[in-house]
Design a protein around this motif. Structure first.
Motif, PDB file in Angstrom:
ATOM      1  N   LEU A 115     -27.616 103.606 -59.748  1.00 56.77           N
ATOM      2  CA  LEU A 115     -26.170 103.654 -59.568  1.00 56.77           C
ATOM      3  C   LEU A 115     -25.450 103.933 -60.882  1.00 56.77           C
ATOM      4  CD1 LEU A 115     -25.699 100.518 -57.274  1.00 56.77           C
ATOM      5  CD2 LEU A 115     -25.460 102.896 -56.565  1.00 56.77           C
ATOM      6  N   ALA A 116     -25.988 103.396 -61.978  1.00 63.09           N
ATOM      7  CA  ALA A 116     -25.266 103.435 -63.250  1.00 63.09           C
ATOM      8  C   ALA A 116     -25.604 104.629 -64.129  1.00 63.09           C
ATOM      9  CB  ALA A 116     -25.534 102.146 -64.023  1.00 63.09           C
ATOM     10  N   VAL A 117     -26.882 105.007 -64.222  1.00 67.20           N
ATOM     11  CA  VAL A 117     -27.287 106.013 -65.202  1.00 67.20           C
ATOM     12  C   VAL A 117     -26.689 107.397 -64.926  1.00 67.20           C
ATOM     13  CG1 VAL A 117     -29.267 107.297 -66.118  1.00 67.20           C
ATOM     14  CG2 VAL A 117     -29.347 104.804 -65.973  1.00 67.20           C
ATOM     15  N   PRO A 118     -26.820 107.941 -63.715  1.00 66.88           N
ATOM     16  CA  PRO A 118     -26.185 109.247 -63.480  1.00 66.88           C
ATOM     17  C   PRO A 118     -24.678 109.206 -63.689  1.00 66.88           C
ATOM     18  CG  PRO A 118     -27.778 108.772 -61.762  1.00 66.88           C
ATOM     19  CD  PRO A 118     -27.588 107.505 -62.530  1.00 66.88           C
ATOM     20  N   PHE A 119     -24.051 108.140 -63.238  1.00 65.63           N
ATOM     21  CA  PHE A 119     -22.599 108.018 -63.410  1.00 65.63           C
ATOM     22  C   PHE A 119     -22.237 108.030 -64.886  1.00 65.63           C
ATOM     23  CE2 PHE A 119     -18.474 106.156 -63.732  1.00 65.63           C
ATOM     24  CZ  PHE A 119     -17.804 106.535 -62.574  1.00 65.63           C
ATOM     25  N   ALA A 120     -22.947 107.234 -65.686  1.00 67.97           N
ATOM     26  CA  ALA A 120     -22.659 107.178 -67.119  1.00 67.97           C
ATOM     27  C   ALA A 120     -22.916 108.526 -67.784  1.00 67.97           C
ATOM     28  CB  ALA A 120     -23.503 106.086 -67.778  1.00 67.97           C
ATOM     29  N   ALA A 121     -23.982 109.200 -67.377  1.00 69.25           N
ATOM     30  CA  ALA A 121     -24.289 110.509 -67.962  1.00 69.25           C
ATOM     31  C   ALA A 121     -23.170 111.502 -67.685  1.00 69.25           C
ATOM     32  CB  ALA A 121     -25.613 111.022 -67.412  1.00 69.25           C
ATOM     33  N   GLY A 122     -22.660 111.510 -66.469  1.00 66.20           N
ATOM     34  CA  GLY A 122     -21.565 112.412 -66.135  1.00 66.20           C
ATOM     35  C   GLY A 122     -20.269 112.035 -66.817  1.00 66.20           C
ATOM     36  N   THR A 123     -20.038 110.730 -66.956  1.00 63.55           N
ATOM     37  CA  THR A 123     -18.801 110.261 -67.580  1.00 63.55           C
ATOM     38  C   THR A 123     -18.723 110.664 -69.043  1.00 63.55           C
ATOM     39  OG1 THR A 123     -18.619 108.364 -66.081  1.00 63.55           O
ATOM     40  CG2 THR A 123     -17.467 108.202 -68.190  1.00 63.55           C
ATOM     41  N   PHE A 124     -19.787 110.419 -69.785  1.00 63.84           N
ATOM     42  CA  PHE A 124     -19.746 110.649 -71.226  1.00 63.84           C
ATOM     43  C   PHE A 124     -20.096 112.080 -71.613  1.00 63.84           C
ATOM     44  CE2 PHE A 124     -20.429 106.031 -70.831  1.00 63.84           C
ATOM     45  CZ  PHE A 124     -19.255 105.622 -71.465  1.00 63.84           C
ATOM     46  N   ALA A 125     -20.534 112.872 -70.632  1.00 62.82           N
ATOM     47  CA  ALA A 125     -20.723 114.295 -70.895  1.00 62.82           C
ATOM     48  C   ALA A 125     -19.385 115.028 -70.873  1.00 62.82           C
ATOM     49  CB  ALA A 125     -21.676 114.910 -69.870  1.00 62.82           C
ATOM     50  N   GLY A 126     -18.384 114.433 -70.229  1.00 58.69           N
ATOM     51  CA  GLY A 126     -17.041 115.006 -70.189  1.00 58.69           C
ATOM     52  C   GLY A 126     -16.079 114.158 -70.986  1.00 58.69           C
ATOM     53  N   ASP A 127     -14.823 114.187 -70.603  1.00 55.99           N
ATOM     54  CA  ASP A 127     -13.801 113.373 -71.263  1.00 55.99           C
ATOM     55  C   ASP A 127     -13.629 112.077 -70.475  1.00 55.99           C
ATOM     56  OD1 ASP A 127     -13.319 115.318 -73.223  1.00 55.99           O
ATOM     57  OD2 ASP A 127     -11.914 116.387 -71.914  1.00 55.99           O
ATOM     58  N   ALA A 128     -14.233 111.012 -70.992  1.00 56.53           N
ATOM     59  CA  ALA A 128     -14.156 109.723 -70.310  1.00 56.53           C
ATOM     60  C   ALA A 128     -12.741 109.173 -70.369  1.00 56.53           C
ATOM     61  CB  ALA A 128     -15.133 108.737 -70.949  1.00 56.53           C
ATOM     62  N   GLY A 129     -12.290 108.601 -69.265  1.00 52.03           N
ATOM     63  CA  GLY A 129     -10.950 108.038 -69.203  1.00 52.03           C
ATOM     64  C   GLY A 129     -10.907 106.836 -68.291  1.00 52.03           C
ATOM     65  N   TRP A 130      -9.730 106.254 -68.150  1.00 50.61           N
ATOM     66  CA  TRP A 130      -9.604 105.029 -67.356  1.00 50.61           C
ATOM     67  C   TRP A 130      -9.899 105.256 -65.885  1.00 50.61           C
ATOM     68  CZ3 TRP A 130      -6.112 104.400 -63.360  1.00 50.61           C
ATOM     69  CH2 TRP A 130      -5.110 105.367 -63.239  1.00 50.61           C
ATOM     70  N   LEU A 131      -9.723 106.491 -65.418  1.00 52.34           N
ATOM     71  CA  LEU A 131     -10.046 106.768 -64.023  1.00 52.34           C
ATOM     72  C   LEU A 131     -11.547 106.631 -63.748  1.00 52.34           C
ATOM     73  CD1 LEU A 131      -7.771 109.785 -62.995  1.00 52.34           C
ATOM     74  CD2 LEU A 131      -7.627 107.406 -62.221  1.00 52.34           C
ATOM     75  N   MET A 187     -23.423 111.467 -58.227  1.00 54.02           N
ATOM     76  CA  MET A 187     -22.277 110.851 -58.901  1.00 54.02           C
ATOM     77  C   MET A 187     -22.145 111.354 -60.328  1.00 54.02           C
ATOM     78  SD  MET A 187     -20.429 109.117 -56.901  1.00 54.02           S
ATOM     79  CE  MET A 187     -19.383 108.285 -58.087  1.00 54.02           C
ATOM     80  N   LEU A 188     -23.214 111.872 -60.891  1.00 51.60           N
ATOM     81  CA  LEU A 188     -23.125 112.515 -62.203  1.00 51.60           C
ATOM     82  C   LEU A 188     -22.142 113.682 -62.154  1.00 51.60           C
ATOM     83  CD1 LEU A 188     -26.074 113.383 -64.563  1.00 51.60           C
ATOM     84  CD2 LEU A 188     -24.349 115.097 -64.072  1.00 51.60           C
ATOM     85  N   LEU A 189     -22.255 114.487 -61.115  1.00 53.88           N
ATOM     86  CA  LEU A 189     -21.372 115.647 -60.978  1.00 53.88           C
ATOM     87  C   LEU A 189     -19.938 115.222 -60.704  1.00 53.88           C
ATOM     88  CD1 LEU A 189     -23.724 117.863 -58.770  1.00 53.88           C
ATOM     89  CD2 LEU A 189     -23.398 117.974 -61.248  1.00 53.88           C
ATOM     90  N   VAL A 190     -19.781 114.155 -59.915  1.00 55.96           N
ATOM     91  CA  VAL A 190     -18.436 113.654 -59.600  1.00 55.96           C
ATOM     92  C   VAL A 190     -17.766 113.132 -60.863  1.00 55.96           C
ATOM     93  CG1 VAL A 190     -17.118 111.967 -58.275  1.00 55.96           C
ATOM     94  CG2 VAL A 190     -19.087 113.112 -57.227  1.00 55.96           C
ATOM     95  N   ALA A 191     -18.502 112.321 -61.634  1.00 56.68           N
ATOM     96  CA  ALA A 191     -17.937 111.766 -62.863  1.00 56.68           C
ATOM     97  C   ALA A 191     -17.633 112.865 -63.874  1.00 56.68           C
ATOM     98  CB  ALA A 191     -18.900 110.741 -63.459  1.00 56.68           C
ATOM     99  N   LEU A 192     -18.501 113.845 -63.957  1.00 55.64           N
ATOM    100  CA  LEU A 192     -18.271 114.960 -64.880  1.00 55.64           C
ATOM    101  C   LEU A 192     -17.031 115.744 -64.481  1.00 55.64           C
ATOM    102  CD1 LEU A 192     -19.236 116.675 -67.265  1.00 55.64           C
ATOM    103  CD2 LEU A 192     -20.681 117.956 -65.666  1.00 55.64           C
ATOM    104  N   ARG A 193     -16.884 116.006 -63.205  1.00 53.86           N
ATOM    105  CA  ARG A 193     -15.707 116.743 -62.712  1.00 53.86           C
ATOM    106  C   ARG A 193     -14.436 115.949 -62.968  1.00 53.86           C
ATOM    107  NH1 ARG A 193     -11.870 118.886 -62.036  1.00 53.86           N
ATOM    108  NH2 ARG A 193     -11.076 120.199 -60.352  1.00 53.86           N
ATOM    109  N   LEU A 194     -14.509 114.647 -62.822  1.00 52.42           N
ATOM    110  CA  LEU A 194     -13.344 113.805 -63.077  1.00 52.42           C
ATOM    111  C   LEU A 194     -12.919 113.891 -64.539  1.00 52.42           C
ATOM    112  CD1 LEU A 194     -11.432 111.732 -61.692  1.00 52.42           C
ATOM    113  CD2 LEU A 194     -12.979 109.942 -62.503  1.00 52.42           C
ATOM    114  N   GLY A 195     -13.878 114.142 -65.432  1.00 50.40           N
ATOM    115  CA  GLY A 195     -13.584 114.275 -66.857  1.00 50.40           C
ATOM    116  C   GLY A 195     -13.319 115.686 -67.304  1.00 50.40           C
ATOM    117  N   GLY A 196     -13.108 116.576 -66.352  1.00 50.24           N
ATOM    118  CA  GLY A 196     -12.757 117.947 -66.702  1.00 50.24           C
ATOM    119  C   GLY A 196     -13.914 118.908 -66.797  1.00 50.24           C
ATOM    120  N   GLY A 197     -15.128 118.451 -66.529  1.00 47.00           N
ATOM    121  CA  GLY A 197     -16.280 119.334 -66.573  1.00 47.00           C
ATOM    122  C   GLY A 197     -16.444 120.114 -65.278  1.00 47.00           C
TER     123      GLY A 197
END
Length: 243
Positions: free
Chosen positions: A17-33, A134-144
């Motif tokens: 649950l956590a690793v793909p999400f974190a990878a996508g988050t920090f590969a893009g622009d991480a934010g409060w969302l 969720m990696l792709l979702v988190a990345l897209r949320l950060g502008g990737g």
């Protein structure tokens, strides 16, 4: 039902649950969302877990209270998800598409739960897909873009798919030599694929192949198996963020 039992007991799922999400988050622009999305992601997992347990026990258990004890946690987690997820969807409506894309996988997992076959190999592999997505979702949320995350998504699929096979070869299928050979073959193929994705990833998948080939049959405790997977999951995350 005590509050401690509200937390899903599928301990191996937390890294997935956590690793793909974190990878996508920090590969893009991480934010409060991302924090809000991660909380919603965990709430969705917990709600789905208790709903499936409620349905499974309602169908398979002779004790009606066994199913009922999952109802309150489901309602609590689902309500919290609704309260937090609604404003998130208002801010990023495209997340509704991502949620809809996960529904077929949820349906398959629920199908296996209803038949009391949650430990089936196919069920485990199906659960890997939306978790890694969720990696792709988190990345897209950060502008990737989806293209930017395709390689990391594939690496997560290869790794966590292998984890499902390896853990089964250590526990439920520990006496099944055919299953062990299949697990080793998978990890060999995954190593080749990872080498094509990125040479640094190949180092991790060499370790995965070695543990798949050498550790089954050695009588390791379940806790030890879990700690090894947590360590390798951390290596996966670091590698994905470094390449």
């Amino acid at each position: 039902m005590s509050r401690s039992k509200w937390i899903p007991d599928q301990h191996g799922a937390w890294a997935m649950l956590a690793v793909p999400f974190a990878a996508g988050t920090f590969a893009g622009d991480a934010g409060w969302l991302h924090l809000l999305l991660f909380v919603c992601w965990l709430l969705a997992y917990a709600a789905a877990f208790h709903l499936q347990q409620h349905l499974r026990l309602g169908r398979c258990s002779r004790n009606p209270r066994a199913a009922e004890r999952h109802l309150r946690p489901f309602l609590a987690f689902a309500t919290a998800l609704l309260l937090l997820g609604t404003p998130l969807l208002a801010l990023r409506p495209w997340l509704a598409v991502a949620a809809a894309a996960a529904l077929p996988f949820f349906a398959v997992n629920t199908f296996y739960a209803l038949r009391n076959r949650e430990r089936a190999l196919v069920n485990g592999l199906v659960a890997v897909v939306p978790a890694c997505a969720m990696l792709l979702v988190a990345l897209r949320l950060g502008g990737g873009t989806l293209g930017e995350g395709a390689g990391a998504f594939a690496a997560c699929l290869l790794y966590f798919g292998g984890t499902v096979l390896y853990v089964k070869s250590m526990i439920r299928e520990r006496r099944n030599r055919r299953f062990l050979r299949g697990s080793i073959a998978y990890h060999g193929a995954a190593l080749i694929c990872a080498s094509l994705l990125s040479p640094p990833l190949a180092v991790l998948f060499v370790l995965c192949l070695l543990r798949a080939a050498l550790l089954p049959g050695r009588g390791l405790r379940i806790r030890t198996v879990g700690l090894i997977e947590m360590g390798l999951s951390a290596v996966l995350l670091v590698t994905l963020l470094a390449v």
